[in-house]
Each structure stands twice: as structure tokens, then as C-alpha cells.
Design an enzyme around this catalytic site. Structure first.
Site, PDB file in Angstrom:
ATOM      1  N   CYS A   1      45.868  12.669  23.831  1.00 16.40           N
ATOM      2  CA  CYS A   1      45.451  11.724  22.791  1.00 16.40           C
ATOM      3  C   CYS A   1      44.584  12.463  21.774  1.00 16.40           C
ATOM      4  O   CYS A   1      43.555  13.042  22.131  1.00 16.40           O
ATOM      5  CB  CYS A   1      44.674  10.567  23.412  1.00 16.40           C
ATOM      6  SG  CYS A   1      43.900   9.501  22.176  1.00 16.40           S
TER       7      CYS A   1
ATOM      8  N   CYS B   1      40.932  11.214  21.620  1.00 16.81           N
ATOM      9  CA  CYS B   1      40.166  11.649  22.804  1.00 16.81           C
ATOM     10  C   CYS B   1      39.762  13.115  22.650  1.00 16.81           C
ATOM     11  O   CYS B   1      38.635  13.496  23.005  1.00 16.81           O
ATOM     12  CB  CYS B   1      40.978  11.442  24.082  1.00 16.81           C
ATOM     13  SG  CYS B   1      40.993   9.720  24.666  1.00 16.81           S
TER      14      CYS B   1
ATOM     15  N   HIS C   1      41.165   2.346  16.766  1.00 11.43           N
ATOM     16  CA  HIS C   1      40.243   2.855  15.749  1.00 11.43           C
ATOM     17  C   HIS C   1      40.127   1.849  14.622  1.00 11.43           C
ATOM     18  O   HIS C   1      41.036   1.057  14.365  1.00 11.43           O
ATOM     19  CB  HIS C   1      40.692   4.219  15.224  1.00 11.43           C
ATOM     20  CG  HIS C   1      42.101   4.262  14.718  1.00 11.43           C
ATOM     21  ND1 HIS C   1      43.175   4.357  15.565  1.00 11.43           N
ATOM     22  CD2 HIS C   1      42.610   4.209  13.473  1.00 11.43           C
ATOM     23  CE1 HIS C   1      44.294   4.379  14.855  1.00 11.43           C
ATOM     24  NE2 HIS C   1      43.986   4.280  13.577  1.00 11.43           N
TER      25      HIS C   1
END
Ligand code: 5GP
Ligand code: ZN
Length: 112
Positions: free
Chosen positions: A3, A6, A98
Site C-alpha cells: 500500500c 502505508c 484519504h
């Protein structure tokens, strides 16, 4: 987990930090759509708005507490817009929840 956000949170991919606390990381979008374009993400991996549950929604609340701080840090004294794209119809490209914080000029009055 593969990701992008991440990796940005853990620091293995560099980013321009705007704000950080124990639950939230905020950084400049690499392809800004406005003079200020910041992304706020939960440090825990949630794939999208569709993955928000009673168990993880505290992380979302923490983002909403961080938004005014990031906006103040960016000098957004005249208002701003917050957007979260969820899924294909909204053209979500990064599958880690997000929130786009946009401002620094008068934004279009059409939202979509
Ligand atoms: P979405 O389209 O999923 O709502 O938004 C993803 C956002 O992530 C886009 O605005 C895109 O410019 C931004 N983005 C993609 N890759 C990177 C990156 O490596 N670094 C940063 N800072 N932003 C990125
Ligand atoms: Zn993630």
C-alpha cells in the site's frame, strides 16, 4: 501489505509532511490541484470510506480533528474543501482511506 500510503506513513517512501500525530499523517499531494493540496490519512490501513465501521471510526474522527490544524498550518484562513473519493465511480486511485484538503484560491462552485 503493498500500500503506497502505508509506505509513506512508515517513511519508506518520502513525502512532505504537513501535520502528524499518533493517529493521523498529513502530507502534500504529489500532483496538486490547488495552491494547497494536502492528503490526510489514518495511520491504520482502512481501504476506503466503505471500510469505515464502528470499530475503526475513531481513526476517522481523529482525521477530522486534524483537518483544522492542517488547514491552519497551511494558512487557509478563507476556507477550504475536503474530499474523499471512494471506489471506481469516484476514481479512487489509492486504496488507503484519504481526505483531500484543498484551498488557497477560490475553488470551482461545481463539486462534480
Ligand atoms: P485519489 O484519486 O485516490 O482520491 O487520490 C490519490 C492522490 O494521491 C492523488 O491526488 C495523487 O496525486 C496522490 N498521490 C499518488 N501517489 C503519490 C505519492 O507517491 N506521493 C504523494 N504525496 N501523493 C501521491
Ligand atoms: Zn495502507
Amino acid at each position: 501489505m503493498d500500500c503506497l500510503f502505508c509506505k509513506i506513513i512508515e517513511g519508506s517512501i518520502p513525502s512532505q509532511k504537513v501535520y502528524e500525530d499518533d493517529a493521523v499523517y498529513a502530507f502534500r499531494d504529489i500532483n496538486p490541484m490547488a495552491p494547497v493540496h494536502v492528503l490526510l490519512v489514518p495511520k491504520t490501513h482502512i481501504p476506503s470510506m466503505d471500510g469505515v465501521t464502528a470499530e475503526n471510526s475513531a481513526a476517522v474522527a481523529r482525521i477530522f480533528e486534524a483537518i483544522p490544524k492542517a488547514a491552519a498550518a497551511e494558512g487557509l484562513t478563507n476556507g477550504y474543501r475536503v474530499i474523499s473519493n471512494c471506489g471506481d465511480d469516484a476514481c479512487q486511485t489509492v486504496k488507503h482511506l484519504h481526505f483531500h484538503l484543498l484551498g488557497g484560491r477560490k475553488l470551482p462552485d461545481r463539486m462534480a
